[in-house]
Design a protein around this motif. Structure first.
Motif, mmCIF file in Angstrom:
data_model
loop_
_atom_site.group_PDB
_atom_site.id
_atom_site.type_symbol
_atom_site.label_atom_id
_atom_site.label_comp_id
_atom_site.label_asym_id
_atom_site.label_seq_id
_atom_site.Cartn_x
_atom_site.Cartn_y
_atom_site.Cartn_z
ATOM 1 N N LYS A 166 -5.644 3.085 1.033
ATOM 2 C CA LYS A 166 -5.666 3.943 2.218
ATOM 3 C C LYS A 166 -6.274 3.196 3.396
ATOM 4 C CE LYS A 166 -6.184 8.213 -0.490
ATOM 5 N NZ LYS A 166 -7.061 9.361 -0.795
ATOM 6 N N ARG A 203 0.526 4.004 -2.956
ATOM 7 C CA ARG A 203 0.087 5.382 -2.711
ATOM 8 C C ARG A 203 1.008 6.396 -3.374
ATOM 9 N NH1 ARG A 203 -1.311 3.403 2.482
ATOM 10 N NH2 ARG A 203 0.725 4.036 3.322
ATOM 11 N N ASP A 228 0.829 -1.210 0.000
ATOM 12 C CA ASP A 228 0.000 0.000 0.000
ATOM 13 C C ASP A 228 0.862 1.258 0.000
ATOM 14 O OD1 ASP A 228 -2.280 -1.477 -0.045
ATOM 15 O OD2 ASP A 228 -2.716 -1.286 2.099
#
Length: 893
Positions: free
Chosen positions: A850, A840, A836
């Protein structure tokens, strides 16, 4: 031996003739009484039973009618009336294959001389695309009734659709020779001449086509169509000067018709996208001749280059922004295929934005209205969204909303930007803001519902679309299904699929499939209508369009989703129809009551519900009775009311799918292979089903087709490894099949090459560093039991997402990254946080990467911004882009 036909006495024969007349005049109630009178004395008279069945079928008692008609056929196999009646009932049920069998048998018994049977058979054969027998029937009709123009035209169209163009021309020539006493300005004869010319043009017989139009010039009513055809034919003959004069004349008559410009450019040898001095000179002349033509100015931008392009684009863009044309970006985005033009357009609009910014006061004379600045922001927001710079696009659109917060188009663009960047919840919120600014706009409400469906809020989406559906419909979805709203059905089906509600997903997909079948069935009425009205060119276009109706993108999406469900049901037969996540909560009306009081209240509620259901059943029965009575009296019924939904949760559809899921998938696959053979999704789906069915020949064919479309990609290589690892020993297969499979598979992976070696080559392939290639290679590594390598590939995938240049590539990369995250969570949940973090950096706005806390915080921030917009305050200040994960930009106002 078939039973002997019972001959009716004179009195009953008269009654039977009256029975036929009563059916033809739609006196169904009297007809049923007449049939019962005959059947009292002759209960096994097949023709009377068949006619009674036909009458019952015409009074909405279709099943009972078909059973009686079948019984009548069994009792009298040699009666064409029995077969004809059964054929009519099958046709009403849209069972065309059985209907044509009955008509064929009736014609065989009658001797082929029944005009009604021949005509109806021809229409059914065209519906089934059985061209040879249709041509024979049309030829027979023409021989029997050569004085009817419809028979000539019907035979010509039949031969044309069957591919016999020369024969179609001969029939049309015969038709024109026998026509006498043609009234002035006859549209029907004019259309026949233009159709004749179009068939000749299709054969590239341009001079003969011109002769037909020249000889019938006084009879042709549609002058524009004639001029267009003449221009094309003259161009085909190489008579460029005459063709050019015609195209310029057409442009003069309508200087906004881009088809006329395309005809002229094609004649002059200027291809689309060609950038040469000749094209520039041509458009300078066209703009001088037609200074008010927007089409001439817009098309010139395709061919202009350098400073010439910049000057023309500046004038075109400035004029549109000053006028406030919302569709300017949609108009110009096709030019973005050229990076130089994309950069020039960006420079032009940015320059205009700075000129019009209120702080610069560059227009002291007030020639440019203040809205020009707003529309420049609006354009730039869409521009940066398309080029992949979502944070900057949000920066511009937020400033535009601060400038004019009550304009729905601004909120719609904001929603689109957020959707492309992966923040579906925020996108849905923005589209809801747009909807609330004009609650009576059906389009805005539909878009809001669509965005809600993508966040899987199906109930809220249904409530919103229900604002514009019939109030007496059982549900908004019922009415949307009746209105054939493809977008809603496919979006809701995909939403149900995402939340693993397979029952409802299959129900919506089946409804969508029925809608496409209705599109196909609806053309049956046009087979006779278009012949009568002589709209022949449009009719031929309709037939050819219907041939490819299932190549529609919505159908491909639906088929892909349906096949994914069927393959899952095959792999996991115990899969539930849906997972009930609802929690039981006490009815607020029961709060504070004692147990006895609760029992009394619940009893009253059950009694009230029972009364309501009984009332509904009584109303439905009364409505059905009135419908049958009206039909029996020959009265037309516009609407017999909504039918109850017997499968509200899709359980029946799901149950029927579990029994033989791959057989259900084959139905979708046949249409995909026939209509969408040029799409990769088709052959991936075929491969998935074929491997599970152990149909190795079909799986190899699908792999080969996919390789022809994509080349030697990682996905194709992974599928080849999968197929080869599952293939049995081909030495035991029949010689042709085994040889074919070996030859086809060897074009992807050599027969003697180990799978591990081939996989190592895939890791070094041309697309191995793309997100799609890495994801495919990770799945292949799992197939080879190399889990650690698969996890490593998935973890590195976000870092290999290259800078995207448009929403399609961006969306594809985002979807692949989200799919990779899902797979990684199954393999190594502890690696998801690291994944993640990398994702991002590439997709800063995507909600899939998120945390829950971050999403809640962003939701609160959106609510605060809404308050600011409602007060008309400026929302975006210098540096605010940092909150959205972007660098700061210069102040916009």
């Amino acid at each position: 031996m078939p039973p002997k036909r019972a001959a009716l006495p004179t009195k009953e024969r008269g009654l039977f003739q009256r029975l036929i007349q009563e059916y033809e005049t739609k006196k169904y109630k009297l007809g049923l009484k007449t049939a019962d009178t005959i059947l009292k004395k002759f209960p096994e008279h097949g023709e009377t039973l068949s006619m009674k069945g036909l009458l019952l079928g015409s009074t909405h008692r279709r099943e009972e009618g078909i059973e009686l008609a079948k019984k009548g056929v069994r009792l009298d196999l040699t009666s064409f009336i029995c077969w004809h009646a059964l054929g009519i009932l099958h046709r009403q049920d849209k069972n065309y294959e059985e209907a044509i069998k009955c008509y064929t048998q009736a014609l065989r018994i009658e001797g082929g001389g029944n005009i009604n049977l021949l005509r109806e058979s021809a229409f059914l054969q065209l519906q089934l695309r059985n061209y040879p027998p249709m041509v024979e029937n049309r030829l027979t009709l023409l021989r029997m009734q050569p004085h009817l123009r419809m028979n000539w035209i019907g035979l010509a169209v039949a031969r044309h659709l069957a591919g016999s163009l020369d024969a179609a021309v001969c029939v049309l020539e015969g038709y024109e020779n026998v026509m006498r006493d043609i009234p002035d300005r006859s549209y029907e004869y004019s259309e026949a001449l233009l159709y004749h010319a179009s068939v000749l043009e299709e054969q590239s017989k341009f001079q003969e086509s011109l002769d037909v139009m020249e000889n019938g010039a006084e009879r042709i009513v549609d002058l524009r169509a004639k001029q267009e055809a003449q221009a094309r034919c003259l161009a085909g003959l190489g008579k460029k000067d005459e063709a050019e004069a015609l195209w310029r004349q057409l442009i003069k008559s309508n200087p906004e018709n881009k088809r006329y410009f395309a005809g002229l450019l094609n004649l002059l040898g200027i291809t689309e996208g060609a950038m040469d001095s000749k094209a520039v000179e041509v458009f300078k002349g066209l703009q001088a001749d037609h200074p008010k033509s927007t089409a001439a100015k817009r098309l010139a931008l395709i061919h202009a280059t350098g400073e010439d392009f910049k000057s023309q684009a500046t004038a075109y863009i400035k004029s549109a922004l000053v006028k406030g044309v919302p569709s300017l970006f949609s108009d110009l985005k096709s030019l973005y295929q050229d990076p130089a033009k994309q950069a020039t357009i960006e420079e032009i609009v940015e320059t205009l934005r700075l000129e019009w910014a209120p702080t610069t006061a560059s227009s002291p004379d007030g020639t440019d209205p203040p809205t020009s600045y707003l529309w420049s922001l609006y354009y730039l927001a869409q521009h940066y969204s398309l080029t992949g710079d979502s944070p900057r696009a949000l920066h511009y659109i937020d400033s535009a909303i601060g400038h004019s917060s009550t304009l729905p188009e601004l909120h719609m663009v904001r929603a689109r930007i957020l959707k492309r960047s992966g923040d579906l919840s925020a996108a849905s919120s923005a589209m809801t803001d747009a909807r609330l600014l004009d609650g009576q706009d059906r389009f805005l409400n539909s878009k809001a519902a669509k965005y809600l469906l993508r966040t899987d809020c199906t109930e809220e989406a249904e409530r919103i679309v229900g604002l514009f559906t019939k109030p007496d419909a059982p549900s908004p979805t019922y009415d949307l299904n009746e209105m054939q709203a493809l977008w809603y059905l496919v979006e809701e089906a995909e939403s149900f699929l995402r939340v693993k509600n397979y029952g409802m997903a299959l129900k919506r997909l089946v409804q969508l499939e029925k809608t496409f079948q209705e599109f196909w069935d609806d053309q049956l009425d046009f087979h006779s209508y278009c012949m009568r009205k002589m709209t022949l060119r449009s009719y031929v276009d309709l037939v050819r369009f219907e041939d490819g109706i299932r190549s529609h993108p919505v159908y491909v999406r639906a088929a892909t989703a349906a096949i994914s469900i069927y393959t899952k049901l095959h792999d996991e037969p115990s899969t539930p129809a849906f997972i009930d996540t609802s929690t039981e909560t006490e009815d607020p009306a029961l709060t504070g009551l004692s147990e006895s009081e609760k029992k009394k209240l619940l009893k009253k509620q059950r009694q009230a519900e029972a009364k309501r259901l009984a009332k509904q059943e009584a109303e439905a029965a009364e409505k059905k009775r009135k419908a049958e009575e009206a039909a029996a009296n020959g009265e037309s019924i516009d609407d017999d009311g909504p039918k109850p939904d017997n499968d509200p949760k899709g359980l029946e559809v799901f149950k029927s799918s579990v029994e033989a899921p791959l057989k259900q998938a084959e139905r979708w696959l046949r249409w995909l292979q026939q209509n969408s053979a040029s799409r990769s999704e088709t052959w991936v789906a075929v491969f998935e089903v074929a491997v599970r069915e152990r149909n190795w020949l079909l799986a190899t064919r699908a792999l080969k087709k996919l390789q022809n479309l994509e080349g030697k990609t990682a996905r194709v290589g992974g599928m080849a490894i999968r197929l080869k690892s599952k293939l049995p020993d081909l030495k035991g297969a029949p010689k042709p099949i085994g040889t074919v499979i070996e030859t086809a598979l060897s074009s992807v992976i050599a027969a003697d090459k180990p799978l591990a070696t081939f996989f190592a080559e895939l890791l070094q392939g041309t697309d191995a560093s793309t997100p799609e290639g890495m994801f495919a290679n990770a799945r292949t590594a799992l197939l080879l039991d190399r889990k650690e390598e698969a996890v490593a590939l998935l973890l590195n995938l976000p870092s290999n997402v290259e800078s995207v240049t448009g929403p399609r590539s961006s969306n594809k990369a985002l979807q692949t990254t989200v799919a990779a995250r899902t797979l990684l969570a199954e393999l190594s949940e502890g690696s998801v946080a690291e994944f993640d973090g990398k994702a991002r950096e590439v997709f800063p706005l995507a909600s899939a990467f998120k945390s829950r806390e971050t999403l809640e915080q962003e939701k609160r921030e959106r609510e605060e911004k809404l308050k600011g917009w409602s007060k008309g305050e400026e929302v975006v200040e210098e540096g605010e882009g940092k909150a959205n994960g972007s660098a700061s930009y210069e102040p916009l106002m």
